[in-house]
Design a protein around this motif. Structure first.
Motif, PDB file in Angstrom:
ATOM      1  N   GLY A 113       7.652   2.180  -5.749  1.00 13.86           N
ATOM      2  CA  GLY A 113       7.951   2.026  -4.329  1.00 13.86           C
ATOM      3  C   GLY A 113       6.687   2.030  -3.493  1.00 13.86           C
ATOM      4  O   GLY A 113       6.535   1.229  -2.561  1.00 13.86           O
ATOM      5  N   ALA A 114       5.760   2.928  -3.822  1.00 14.82           N
ATOM      6  CA  ALA A 114       4.481   2.953  -3.106  1.00 14.82           C
ATOM      7  C   ALA A 114       3.702   1.668  -3.332  1.00 14.82           C
ATOM      8  O   ALA A 114       3.067   1.140  -2.412  1.00 14.82           O
ATOM      9  N   MET A 115       3.740   1.121  -4.556  1.00 16.06           N
ATOM     10  CA  MET A 115       3.027  -0.118  -4.834  1.00 16.06           C
ATOM     11  C   MET A 115       3.628  -1.297  -4.073  1.00 16.06           C
ATOM     12  O   MET A 115       2.899  -2.188  -3.605  1.00 16.06           O
ATOM     13  N   VAL A 116       4.944  -1.314  -3.929  1.00 21.10           N
ATOM     14  CA  VAL A 116       5.587  -2.372  -3.147  1.00 21.10           C
ATOM     15  C   VAL A 116       5.181  -2.274  -1.674  1.00 21.10           C
ATOM     16  O   VAL A 116       4.861  -3.277  -1.022  1.00 21.10           O
ATOM     17  N   VAL A 117       5.175  -1.045  -1.135  1.00 16.99           N
ATOM     18  CA  VAL A 117       4.733  -0.848   0.245  1.00 16.99           C
ATOM     19  C   VAL A 117       3.284  -1.300   0.404  1.00 16.99           C
ATOM     20  O   VAL A 117       2.927  -1.948   1.403  1.00 16.99           O
ATOM     21  N   TYR A 118       2.445  -0.977  -0.566  1.00 22.49           N
ATOM     22  CA  TYR A 118       1.043  -1.387  -0.503  1.00 22.49           C
ATOM     23  C   TYR A 118       0.928  -2.908  -0.466  1.00 22.49           C
ATOM     24  O   TYR A 118       0.093  -3.466   0.258  1.00 22.49           O
ATOM     25  N   TRP A 119       1.745  -3.593  -1.274  1.00 20.25           N
ATOM     26  CA  TRP A 119       1.666  -5.059  -1.307  1.00 20.25           C
ATOM     27  C   TRP A 119       2.061  -5.648   0.049  1.00 20.25           C
ATOM     28  O   TRP A 119       1.417  -6.588   0.546  1.00 20.25           O
ATOM     29  N   VAL A 120       3.116  -5.112   0.652  1.00 29.26           N
ATOM     30  CA  VAL A 120       3.542  -5.589   1.974  1.00 29.26           C
ATOM     31  C   VAL A 120       2.447  -5.332   3.007  1.00 29.26           C
ATOM     32  O   VAL A 120       2.118  -6.203   3.822  1.00 29.26           O
ATOM     33  N   LEU A 121       1.860  -4.139   2.976  1.00 24.47           N
ATOM     34  CA  LEU A 121       0.821  -3.807   3.945  1.00 24.47           C
ATOM     35  C   LEU A 121      -0.448  -4.623   3.717  1.00 24.47           C
ATOM     36  O   LEU A 121      -1.090  -5.072   4.675  1.00 24.47           O
ATOM     37  N   MET A 122      -0.837  -4.811   2.454  1.00 23.11           N
ATOM     38  CA  MET A 122      -2.032  -5.616   2.181  1.00 23.11           C
ATOM     39  C   MET A 122      -1.827  -7.057   2.642  1.00 23.11           C
ATOM     40  O   MET A 122      -2.769  -7.685   3.154  1.00 23.11           O
ATOM     41  N   SER A 123      -0.619  -7.592   2.482  1.00 21.84           N
ATOM     42  CA  SER A 123      -0.326  -8.932   3.000  1.00 21.84           C
ATOM     43  C   SER A 123      -0.463  -8.955   4.517  1.00 21.84           C
ATOM     44  O   SER A 123      -1.041  -9.895   5.092  1.00 21.84           O
ATOM     45  N   ASN A 124       0.051  -7.921   5.152  1.00 27.78           N
ATOM     46  CA  ASN A 124      -0.042  -7.813   6.612  1.00 27.78           C
ATOM     47  C   ASN A 124      -1.489  -7.719   7.063  1.00 27.78           C
ATOM     48  O   ASN A 124      -1.933  -8.446   7.959  1.00 27.78           O
ATOM     49  N   PHE A 125      -2.250  -6.814   6.451  1.00 28.09           N
ATOM     50  CA  PHE A 125      -3.634  -6.599   6.871  1.00 28.09           C
ATOM     51  C   PHE A 125      -4.511  -7.820   6.578  1.00 28.09           C
ATOM     52  O   PHE A 125      -5.384  -8.173   7.380  1.00 28.09           O
ATOM     53  N   LEU A 126      -4.290  -8.455   5.419  1.00 30.18           N
ATOM     54  CA  LEU A 126      -5.081  -9.645   5.089  1.00 30.18           C
ATOM     55  C   LEU A 126      -4.771 -10.769   6.064  1.00 30.18           C
ATOM     56  O   LEU A 126      -5.683 -11.497   6.503  1.00 30.18           O
ATOM     57  N   TYR A 127      -3.508 -10.909   6.431  1.00 30.89           N
ATOM     58  CA  TYR A 127      -3.126 -11.952   7.393  1.00 30.89           C
ATOM     59  C   TYR A 127      -3.803 -11.725   8.746  1.00 30.89           C
ATOM     60  O   TYR A 127      -4.421 -12.646   9.310  1.00 30.89           O
ATOM     61  N   ASN A 128      -3.698 -10.514   9.277  1.00 38.28           N
ATOM     62  CA  ASN A 128      -4.271 -10.236  10.593  1.00 38.28           C
ATOM     63  C   ASN A 128      -5.796 -10.272  10.573  1.00 38.28           C
ATOM     64  O   ASN A 128      -6.430 -10.697  11.549  1.00 38.28           O
ATOM     65  N   THR A 129      -6.404  -9.851   9.460  1.00 37.07           N
ATOM     66  CA  THR A 129      -7.854  -9.931   9.344  1.00 37.07           C
ATOM     67  C   THR A 129      -8.333 -11.372   9.346  1.00 37.07           C
ATOM     68  O   THR A 129      -9.282 -11.733  10.057  1.00 37.07           O
ATOM     69  N   GLY A 130      -7.665 -12.208   8.555  1.00 40.05           N
ATOM     70  CA  GLY A 130      -8.010 -13.630   8.553  1.00 40.05           C
ATOM     71  C   GLY A 130      -7.770 -14.289   9.893  1.00 40.05           C
ATOM     72  O   GLY A 130      -8.546 -15.150  10.330  1.00 40.05           O
ATOM     73  N   LYS A 131      -6.702 -13.880  10.567  1.00 38.64           N
ATOM     74  CA  LYS A 131      -6.387 -14.437  11.883  1.00 38.64           C
ATOM     75  C   LYS A 131      -7.477 -14.087  12.893  1.00 38.64           C
ATOM     76  O   LYS A 131      -7.901 -14.933  13.692  1.00 38.64           O
ATOM     77  N   PHE A 132      -7.931 -12.838  12.859  1.00 38.21           N
ATOM     78  CA  PHE A 132      -8.986 -12.405  13.773  1.00 38.21           C
ATOM     79  C   PHE A 132     -10.267 -13.208  13.535  1.00 38.21           C
ATOM     80  O   PHE A 132     -10.902 -13.687  14.474  1.00 38.21           O
ATOM     81  N   ILE A 133     -10.648 -13.353  12.265  1.00 37.55           N
ATOM     82  CA  ILE A 133     -11.885 -14.069  11.935  1.00 37.55           C
ATOM     83  C   ILE A 133     -11.781 -15.537  12.344  1.00 37.55           C
ATOM     84  O   ILE A 133     -12.723 -16.119  12.914  1.00 37.55           O
TER      85      ILE A 133
END
Length: 559
Positions: free
Chosen positions: A204-224
């Protein structure tokens, strides 16, 4: 020949003699079980060094006394002067070599302050991002009360787990974990069920991490991308307070959905809109980013050892400290926006008491969950008599951290113009991707989770493969198959249901049912009953804890 193949010291009788005589050895009991082989070479600095005559006599004495331990008379256990000192203990292998056991755990023991912050750092995870959302779901006043109550309840259940090995008489439990205790009381069912629920919490923690990493990678790329192309993003749904922008990504939809906010891109060229559309097509939070992560993380999961990633665990502390600074700064900039409406539902505010409160209890069950590794963490505490005190202080710090972040984010959310219902399961989603401080937070969390994710996968592999195959790495094919299933679960959830609040509450309530409420309470009641000291107040209270765990799980499906 069969007798010569058996261990020289029985695990039960000798373990009992060690513990009852107050041995101060710093070595594991299993590490000081000699095995009788003809002495060859001792593997030390000089590979030709022979076993000394004194060591050979000592080994013979232990061999002699071990033959007597089959008797039911405990007085026939080896006396203290026969048991080797730590510097004289060797592990004899069937290959004819003997490895000297060096060092004790006195040098690796930690003071209380280190133990406390180790527990705090271990417990501080992704749940901190969902605490403001959980308080919103329960109501501000009820949410604070539930957070305090759940913290005390989880602390008591953790205390019961910590004390559970000590309640088993006549058995050396110095190297036992809670699954071993469950196996002792409930047999194979306890062993496998504890494994299953432990897997629920880890996966469950790994699934949450995957969702959050997708979120953070998306917003980081968007900012750049926006910064590199000088693109300014504005939106009619932005709520402003001073110079800080706060957004409501899903003003009229389910926060767990995949809807996107309608944005207006302001640029200089006529091709700007088409370029942005092309970028959004290939850089989608739910359609492409979860699959990009496979290229990075799937190979890392197949490493035999996770020791390299363990070096970056300090990043978790840095990320949490930065989040606290970020929350404090945003609260100062935005100010407090609170109105107290006890039961009615006003336009912009939420009532103080809401029937959705089980969603917060589910989140907090995982937020305060450390029960499956608390025994291991406490073994390194220098003063074992302070374990209960240190555990309580650690839980106090964790509770205060959650309370601080949850209360400040909820109170500072600008209402009006935005409704408190706009608070997201990941409160960082309430800030635009153009926010520099939030960009730094997302980048730090992304890097931290990239290093922690393989560690979680390693724990899943070790526990699951060890129980099923008796080998932590049976083959590359077995490990790859397991990792594909875990990664697949993360990709599916990130694409179709990227609501970390709901994922956390479901997995927390599920694993908490067994490892927090049911097994610790049953173990304690059975232990008291075997000692003949179980009384009805204790039986009623611990039965009530079991009912609370069941209600907590069922409540997630009806709220």
């Amino acid at each position: 020949m069969e007798e010569d193949c058996k261990p020289l010291l029985g695990s039960v009788r000798t373990g009992e003699s060690y513990s009852h005589r107050g041995s101060t050895d710093s070595l594991d009991f299993k590490a000081k079980r000699p095995f009788h082989v003809e002495p060859r070479n001792i593997v030390e600095d000089d590979p030709q060094e022979k076993v000394s005559a004194e060591a050979a006599i000592l080994n013979s004495r232990v061999h002699y006394y071990s033959r007597l331990t089959g008797s039911s008379d405990r007085l026939l256990s080896p006396p203290d002067h026969v048991i080797p000192r730590p510097e004289e203990i060797y592990i004899y292998s069937p290959l004819g070599t003997a490895f000297k056991v060096t060092g004790g755990d006195h040098s690796s023991k930690n003071p209380s302050i280190i133990t406390i912050f180790a527990i705090w750092n271990t417990m501080m995870g992704t749940s901190i991002l969902s605490i403001p959302w959980g308080i919103k779901q329960a109501g501000f006043t009820l949410g604070i009360l539930i957070l305090i109550f759940m913290g005390l309840l989880m602390l008591y259940c953790c205390y019961r787990v910590l004390k559970s090995p000590k309640s088993i008489p006549y058995v050396d439990t110095s190297d036992w974990e809670f699954p071993d205790v469950c196996r002792y009381y409930f047999g194979k069912f306890g062993q496998w069920s504890s494994l299953v629920f432990s897997m629920v919490s880890l996966i469950g923690a790994m699934v949450v991490y995957w969702v959050l990493m997708s979120n953070f990678l998306y917003n980081t790329g968007k900012f750049i991308y926006n910064y590199a192309h000088n693109i300014n993003v504005s939106d009619s749904e932005f709520g402003t307070n001073g110079s800080d922008k706060v957004i409501c990504p899903y003003p009229n939809t389910d926060p767990g959905g995949n809807n996107s906010i309608s944005v207006l891109y302001l640029g200089d060229s006529s091709n700007n809109t088409s370029d942005v559309a092309l970028f959004d097509h290939w850089w989608s939070k739910t359609n492409t980013i979860p699959f990009y992560l496979i290229i990075l993380l799937l190979p890392l999961l197949n490493f035999r050892s996770a020791s390299f990633f363990a070096r970056f665990t300090f990043l978790g502390t840095i990320s949490v400290v930065y989040l606290i600074i970020l929350v404090t700064y945003k609260a100062i900039r935005l100010g407090f926006h609170l109105e107290f409406h006890w039961f009615e539902s006003p336009q912009f505010y939420v009532p103080e008491f809401r029937l959705l409160f089980p969603q917060l209890t589910g989140v907090l069950t995982l937020a305060f969950f450390i029960h499956n590794c608390i025994i291991t963490l406490m073994k390194s505490n220098r003063h074992q008599e302070n374990n209960v005190r240190d555990l309580s202080v650690a839980y106090l710090l964790v509770g205060l951290t959650y309370l601080y972040v949850g209360v400040l984010i909820f109170a500072a959310f600008p209402t009006p113009p935005l409704s408190k219902d706009c608070i997201e399961p990941n409160f960082l989603d309430n800030f635009p991707s153009s926010d520099v401080m939030v960009f730094v937070a997302r980048t730090c969390l992304l890097f931290q989770m990239t290093t922690v994710y393989p560690l979680l996968g390693y724990l899943v592999r070790v526990q699951m493969m060890g129980q099923i195959f008796g080998n932590h790495y049976p083959s590359f094919f077995h490990v790859l198959t397991l990792n594909i299933l875990i990664v697949g679960a993360g990709v599916i959830m990130a694409k179709f249901y990227p609501n970390i609040g709901s994922i956390i509450r479901y997995s927390g309530a599920t694993c908490g049912l067994a490892l927090v409420f049911v097994f610790p309470s049953l173990v304690h009641m059975i232990s008291l009953k075997r000692q003949g000291v179980l009384r009805w107040p204790s039986a009623l209270f611990h039965s009530f804890l079991i009912l609370l765990g069941i209600a907590n799980l069922l409540g997630q499906f009806f709220m």
